[in-house]
Design an enzyme around this catalytic site. Structure first.
Site, PDB file in Angstrom:
ATOM      1  N   CYS A 162      53.126  55.518  44.033  1.00  0.00           N
ATOM      2  CA  CYS A 162      53.782  55.592  45.359  1.00  0.00           C
ATOM      3  C   CYS A 162      53.373  56.917  45.944  1.00  0.00           C
ATOM      4  CB  CYS A 162      55.369  55.733  45.007  1.00  0.00           C
ATOM      5  SG  CYS A 162      56.037  57.086  44.280  1.00  0.00           S
TER       6      CYS A 162
ATOM      7  N   ARG B 208      60.523  50.900  42.584  1.00  0.00           N
ATOM      8  CA  ARG B 208      59.867  51.223  41.158  1.00  0.00           C
ATOM      9  C   ARG B 208      60.660  51.512  40.271  1.00  0.00           C
ATOM     10  NH1 ARG B 208      59.577  55.062  38.828  1.00  0.00           N
ATOM     11  NH2 ARG B 208      58.148  54.830  37.372  1.00  0.00           N
TER      12      ARG B 208
ATOM     13  N   ARG C  30      52.803  56.819  39.149  1.00  0.00           N
ATOM     14  CA  ARG C  30      54.148  56.679  38.641  1.00  0.00           C
ATOM     15  C   ARG C  30      54.032  55.849  37.131  1.00  0.00           C
ATOM     16  NH1 ARG C  30      58.215  57.713  42.158  1.00  0.00           N
ATOM     17  NH2 ARG C  30      59.680  58.258  40.527  1.00  0.00           N
ATOM     18  N   PRO C  31      53.419  56.515  35.986  1.00  0.00           N
ATOM     19  CA  PRO C  31      52.920  55.866  34.767  1.00  0.00           C
ATOM     20  C   PRO C  31      54.281  55.378  34.152  1.00  0.00           C
ATOM     21  CG  PRO C  31      52.729  58.199  34.662  1.00  0.00           C
ATOM     22  CD  PRO C  31      53.080  57.945  36.009  1.00  0.00           C
ATOM     23  N   VAL C  32      54.178  54.254  33.216  1.00  0.00           N
ATOM     24  CA  VAL C  32      55.295  53.976  32.562  1.00  0.00           C
ATOM     25  C   VAL C  32      54.824  54.102  31.080  1.00  0.00           C
ATOM     26  CG1 VAL C  32      56.232  52.577  34.212  1.00  0.00           C
ATOM     27  CG2 VAL C  32      54.716  51.644  32.721  1.00  0.00           C
ATOM     28  N   ASP C  33      53.745  54.899  30.477  1.00  0.00           N
ATOM     29  CA  ASP C  33      53.429  54.765  29.025  1.00  0.00           C
ATOM     30  C   ASP C  33      54.494  55.336  28.147  1.00  0.00           C
ATOM     31  OD1 ASP C  33      53.115  57.185  30.823  1.00  0.00           O
ATOM     32  OD2 ASP C  33      52.321  58.260  29.087  1.00  0.00           O
ATOM     33  N   LEU C  34      55.247  56.253  28.800  1.00  0.00           N
ATOM     34  CA  LEU C  34      56.480  56.759  27.846  1.00  0.00           C
ATOM     35  C   LEU C  34      57.586  55.599  27.517  1.00  0.00           C
ATOM     36  CD1 LEU C  34      56.902  60.275  29.437  1.00  0.00           C
ATOM     37  CD2 LEU C  34      55.703  59.639  27.323  1.00  0.00           C
TER      38      LEU C  34
ATOM     39  N   ILE D 130      56.579  68.525  38.429  1.00  0.00           N
ATOM     40  CA  ILE D 130      56.818  67.243  38.282  1.00  0.00           C
ATOM     41  C   ILE D 130      55.976  66.262  38.830  1.00  0.00           C
ATOM     42  CG2 ILE D 130      58.668  65.485  37.913  1.00  0.00           C
ATOM     43  CD1 ILE D 130      60.582  67.707  37.260  1.00  0.00           C
TER      44      ILE D 130
ATOM     45  N   LYS E  77      72.692  57.622  43.956  1.00  0.00           N
ATOM     46  CA  LYS E  77      71.786  56.477  43.906  1.00  0.00           C
ATOM     47  C   LYS E  77      71.236  56.331  42.578  1.00  0.00           C
ATOM     48  CE  LYS E  77      67.632  57.236  45.534  1.00  0.00           C
ATOM     49  NZ  LYS E  77      66.367  56.896  44.578  1.00  0.00           N
ATOM     50  N   ASN E  78      70.619  57.434  42.158  1.00  0.00           N
ATOM     51  CA  ASN E  78      69.999  57.335  40.691  1.00  0.00           C
ATOM     52  C   ASN E  78      70.856  57.166  39.624  1.00  0.00           C
ATOM     53  OD1 ASN E  78      67.757  57.743  42.350  1.00  0.00           O
ATOM     54  ND2 ASN E  78      67.310  60.017  41.706  1.00  0.00           N
TER      55      ASN E  78
ATOM     56  N   ARG F  81      66.454  54.115  51.834  1.00  0.00           N
ATOM     57  CA  ARG F  81      66.549  53.739  50.357  1.00  0.00           C
ATOM     58  C   ARG F  81      67.252  54.471  49.903  1.00  0.00           C
ATOM     59  NH1 ARG F  81      60.912  52.858  47.951  1.00  0.00           N
ATOM     60  NH2 ARG F  81      62.410  52.667  46.328  1.00  0.00           N
TER      61      ARG F  81
ATOM     62  N   ASP G 255      63.683  66.438  43.698  1.00  0.00           N
ATOM     63  CA  ASP G 255      63.875  65.856  44.632  1.00  0.00           C
ATOM     64  C   ASP G 255      64.621  66.600  45.864  1.00  0.00           C
ATOM     65  OD1 ASP G 255      65.415  63.099  42.676  1.00  0.00           O
ATOM     66  OD2 ASP G 255      63.118  63.702  43.197  1.00  0.00           O
TER      67      ASP G 255
HETATM   68  C1  EPZ Z   1      63.676  59.875  38.463  1.00  0.00           C
HETATM   69  O1  EPZ Z   1      62.476  59.225  38.387  1.00  0.00           O
HETATM   70  C2  EPZ Z   1      64.185  59.640  39.842  1.00  0.00           C
HETATM   71  N1  EPZ Z   1      64.429  58.470  40.221  1.00  0.00           N
HETATM   72  C3  EPZ Z   1      63.288  60.391  40.751  1.00  0.00           C
HETATM   73  O2  EPZ Z   1      63.897  60.638  42.177  1.00  0.00           O
HETATM   74  C4  EPZ Z   1      63.077  61.897  40.440  1.00  0.00           C
HETATM   75  O3  EPZ Z   1      62.320  62.627  41.117  1.00  0.00           O
HETATM   76  C5  EPZ Z   1      62.485  61.685  38.982  1.00  0.00           C
HETATM   77  O4  EPZ Z   1      63.320  61.126  37.893  1.00  0.00           O
HETATM   78  C6  EPZ Z   1      62.302  63.087  38.437  1.00  0.00           C
HETATM   79  O5  EPZ Z   1      63.485  63.949  38.304  1.00  0.00           O
HETATM   80  C7  EPZ Z   1      65.762  57.678  39.465  1.00  0.00           C
HETATM   81  O6  EPZ Z   1      66.365  58.237  38.698  1.00  0.00           O
HETATM   82  C8  EPZ Z   1      65.769  56.257  40.247  1.00  0.00           C
HETATM   83  P1  EPZ Z   1      60.382  60.838  35.494  1.00  0.00           P
HETATM   84  P2  EPZ Z   1      61.401  58.770  37.078  1.00  0.00           P
HETATM   85  O7  EPZ Z   1      59.974  59.364  34.765  1.00  0.00           O
HETATM   86  O8  EPZ Z   1      62.719  58.457  35.953  1.00  0.00           O
HETATM   87  C9  EPZ Z   1      55.957  61.412  34.260  1.00  0.00           C
HETATM   88  C10 EPZ Z   1      64.477  60.088  44.523  1.00  0.00           C
HETATM   89  O9  EPZ Z   1      63.955  60.789  45.421  1.00  0.00           O
HETATM   90  N2  EPZ Z   1      55.931  60.263  33.494  1.00  0.00           N
HETATM   91  O10 EPZ Z   1      61.624  61.459  34.992  1.00  0.00           O
HETATM   92  O11 EPZ Z   1      60.855  57.550  37.437  1.00  0.00           O
HETATM   93  C11 EPZ Z   1      55.910  61.113  35.811  1.00  0.00           C
HETATM   94  O12 EPZ Z   1      54.842  60.830  36.427  1.00  0.00           O
HETATM   95  C12 EPZ Z   1      63.592  59.597  42.875  1.00  0.00           C
HETATM   96  O13 EPZ Z   1      65.754  59.871  44.303  1.00  0.00           O
HETATM   97  C13 EPZ Z   1      54.845  59.834  32.797  1.00  0.00           C
HETATM   98  O14 EPZ Z   1      53.930  60.750  32.470  1.00  0.00           O
HETATM   99  O15 EPZ Z   1      60.930  59.885  36.809  1.00  0.00           O
HETATM  100  C14 EPZ Z   1      56.473  62.631  36.220  1.00  0.00           C
HETATM  101  O16 EPZ Z   1      55.542  63.260  36.344  1.00  0.00           O
HETATM  102  C15 EPZ Z   1      62.019  59.857  43.304  1.00  0.00           C
HETATM  103  N3  EPZ Z   1      55.018  58.740  31.960  1.00  0.00           N
HETATM  104  C16 EPZ Z   1      57.399  63.013  35.160  1.00  0.00           C
HETATM  105  O17 EPZ Z   1      57.114  62.271  33.986  1.00  0.00           O
HETATM  106  C17 EPZ Z   1      56.176  57.738  32.148  1.00  0.00           C
HETATM  107  O18 EPZ Z   1      56.217  56.858  31.257  1.00  0.00           O
HETATM  108  C18 EPZ Z   1      59.037  62.831  35.521  1.00  0.00           C
HETATM  109  O19 EPZ Z   1      59.179  61.323  35.808  1.00  0.00           O
HETATM  110  C19 EPZ Z   1      57.144  58.175  32.898  1.00  0.00           C
HETATM  111  C20 EPZ Z   1      56.948  59.499  33.768  1.00  0.00           C
END
Ligand code: EPZ
Length: 432
Positions: A116, A92, A121-125, A333, A22-23, A403, A311
């Site tokens: 969620c 998301r 789930r920030p998007v600042d990066l 994480i 899925k991911n 999902r 996960d």
């Molecule tokens: C991906 O989410 C996966 N989803 C998630 O799987 C998985 O848990 C996660 O990576 C971590 O491995 C998909 O690939 C669709 P991140 P993603 O950005 O990319 C912080 C599942 O169960 N962060 O790697 O959204 C964030 O809060 C799902 O299949 C910022 O601070 O996660 C987290 O603490 C759930 N700012 C860390 O980084 C940002 O702009 C890692 O998040 C983005 C993220």
């Protein structure tokens, strides 16, 4: 709304095929927007998250056909650069439309994602990355309005956040950079296999990406991308989930086909450390697992790949709940990702959660109870516990599982579990 009724205690054995990831599928489906030529993507799992993404692509103006696991997408010129709140709020991960939309159309309007249950789930990066390539970001009416009237220009971007690398953030920057002028270097890139699968897909489209899978990814911008065909990698988290089922005390041993041993190392190593049997075939595409003679407790500290995946920690907590001794799970994480623990305790588990850490003391048995799914992986943990519990467990709000797990009930039945999906009259069980 459905619920899953699980009759615990039935022995598990047999073989199931693991679905495509899925991911990996979600960013690859979004990447189809990068070309006006058709792309064909195989082994896309039929789960609600990929179906949401397909719906969004169609609503943007792409033509999308799905026949069994293969999706054909054609994104003609003139597709829309904005996705609505109604479309995006359900998933998301639709944030991964940002990169391809900016690369192809130099503008996009996307709702700011809400949080969620597993945490903020920030998007600042993501925004830091696209601004580094020359885009302007405004927030208006709950939407991110992002524009780059002069196009995107490559540069070096360090994508590390407070919680380490970002998977979808790395994906977005890679997809934005493939059509940018000049070269983009991503420092502190996520190394997940799903990021590598996306890079392989983009390179098949004519992109020039090097270093995916390492901490530094280099993208040389090109003029145009063309169509291609691609098969998505196996879902390592679905495989890990079934491996946990295969080592629960109701299992006589199960075999999983269509796995990728290399992607499963931290998951497999932990099960072996906890005394269980994990045997791959020579090619590493199939694995046999069964409970060890003397299973022992374990310790999880989640980390970005190749560390232990966040996960998978909920699923392992279900196993630890029935493993003699004291196990510890710390999620670095998503520190709030412990919704499953309160539901497991309703089934008799002995778990204390404090400040991003769960202490699990193994008990002799769990008892079936009505429980509520909350997020995708927490729900999987409840199914695993229910398989080994005495009596019947009703798992409400099954949509969480749908999902990300393709035909989970069918696959469990193949293995001998007694599960039944029924309409859920009483999905409430209290407040949302
Ligand atoms: C991906 O989410 C996966 N989803 C998630 O799987 C998985 O848990 C996660 O990576 C971590 O491995 C998909 O690939 C669709 P991140 P993603 O950005 O990319 C912080 C599942 O169960 N962060 O790697 O959204 C964030 O809060 C799902 O299949 C910022 O601070 O996660 C987290 O603490 C759930 N700012 C860390 O980084 C940002 O702009 C890692 O998040 C983005 C993220």
């Amino acid at each position: 709304m459905d619920k899953l009724i699980v009759e615990g205690g039935h022995r598990l054995s047999g073989t199931v095929n693991i679905s495509g990831s899925k991911n990996a599928s979600l960013p690859i489906l979004a990447a189809a927007l990068l070309t006006d030529e058709p792309v064909r993507i195989s082994r896309v799992p039929d789960v609600s998250d990929t179906n949401y993404m397909i719906q969004i692509l169609s609503q943007l103006g792409a033509s999308v056909e799905r026949s069994s696991g293969t999706v054909r997408i054609e994104s003609p010129d003139g597709i829309s650069s904005s996705a609505s709140y109604e479309q995006v709020r359900k998933m998301r991960a639709s944030i991964c439309l940002l990169g391809p939309m900016m690369a192809r159309m130099h503008r996009c309007t996307l709702p700011l994602p809400g949080g969620c249950v597993i945490g903020d789930r920030p998007v600042d990066l993501h925004l830091r990355a696209i601004q580094a390539l020359g885009a302007r970001v405004r927030v208006k009416g709950g939407n991110m309005v992002i524009e780059a009237p002069n196009g995107l220009v490559g540069t070096t971007v360090d994508m590390r956040g407070d919680s380490g690398p970002t998977v979808l953030g790395t994906d977005n920057l890679m997809m934005a950079a493939v059509l940018a002028k000049g070269t983009t270097i991503i420092e502190s890139a996520a190394r997940e296999p799903e990021v590598v699968d996306l890079a392989n897909f983009l390179n098949k489209m004519g992109a020039r990406i090097e270093g995916a899978g390492s901490r530094t990814i280099t993208i040389h911008g090109v003029e145009k991308l063309h169509g291609c065909e691609h098969t998505v990698i196996p879902d390592r988290i679905e495989a890990g989930t079934f491996m946990v089922a295969g080592v629960m005390n109701v299992s006589d041993g199960i075999t999983l086909n269509r796995v990728c041993r290399e992607h499963m190392k931290s998951i497999s190593d932990l099960l072996v450390e906890c005394g269980h049997v994990v045997q791959y075939n020579e090619e590493g595409t199939s694995v046999f697992v069964k409970p060890g003679e003397r299973p022992c407790s374990g310790k999880i500290l989640t980390n970005p790949y190749p560390g232990y995946p966040t996960d998978m920690q909920a699923q392992m907590t279900a196993l630890f709940a029935l493993t003699p001794g004291i196990s510890v799970v710390k999620d670095t994480i998503f520190p709030q990702r412990f919704m499953h623990c309160s539901e497991l305790k309703r089934m008799g588990a002995n778990i204390k959660v404090d400040n991003g850490t769960a202490i699990i003391t193994g008990v002799d048995g769990l008892s079936g109870a009505p429980v509520m799914a909350s997020d995708l992986r927490a729900s999987a943990a409840l199914v695993l516990a229910a398989l080994a519990a005495e009596g019947t467990t009703d798992i409400h709000r099954l949509y969480h599982i749908d999902r990300g797990y393709e035909m989970l009930d069918d696959k469990l039945e193949i293995l001998g579990a007694r599960v039944k999906r029924v309409l859920d009259e009483d999905s409430g069980l209290g407040e949302d």
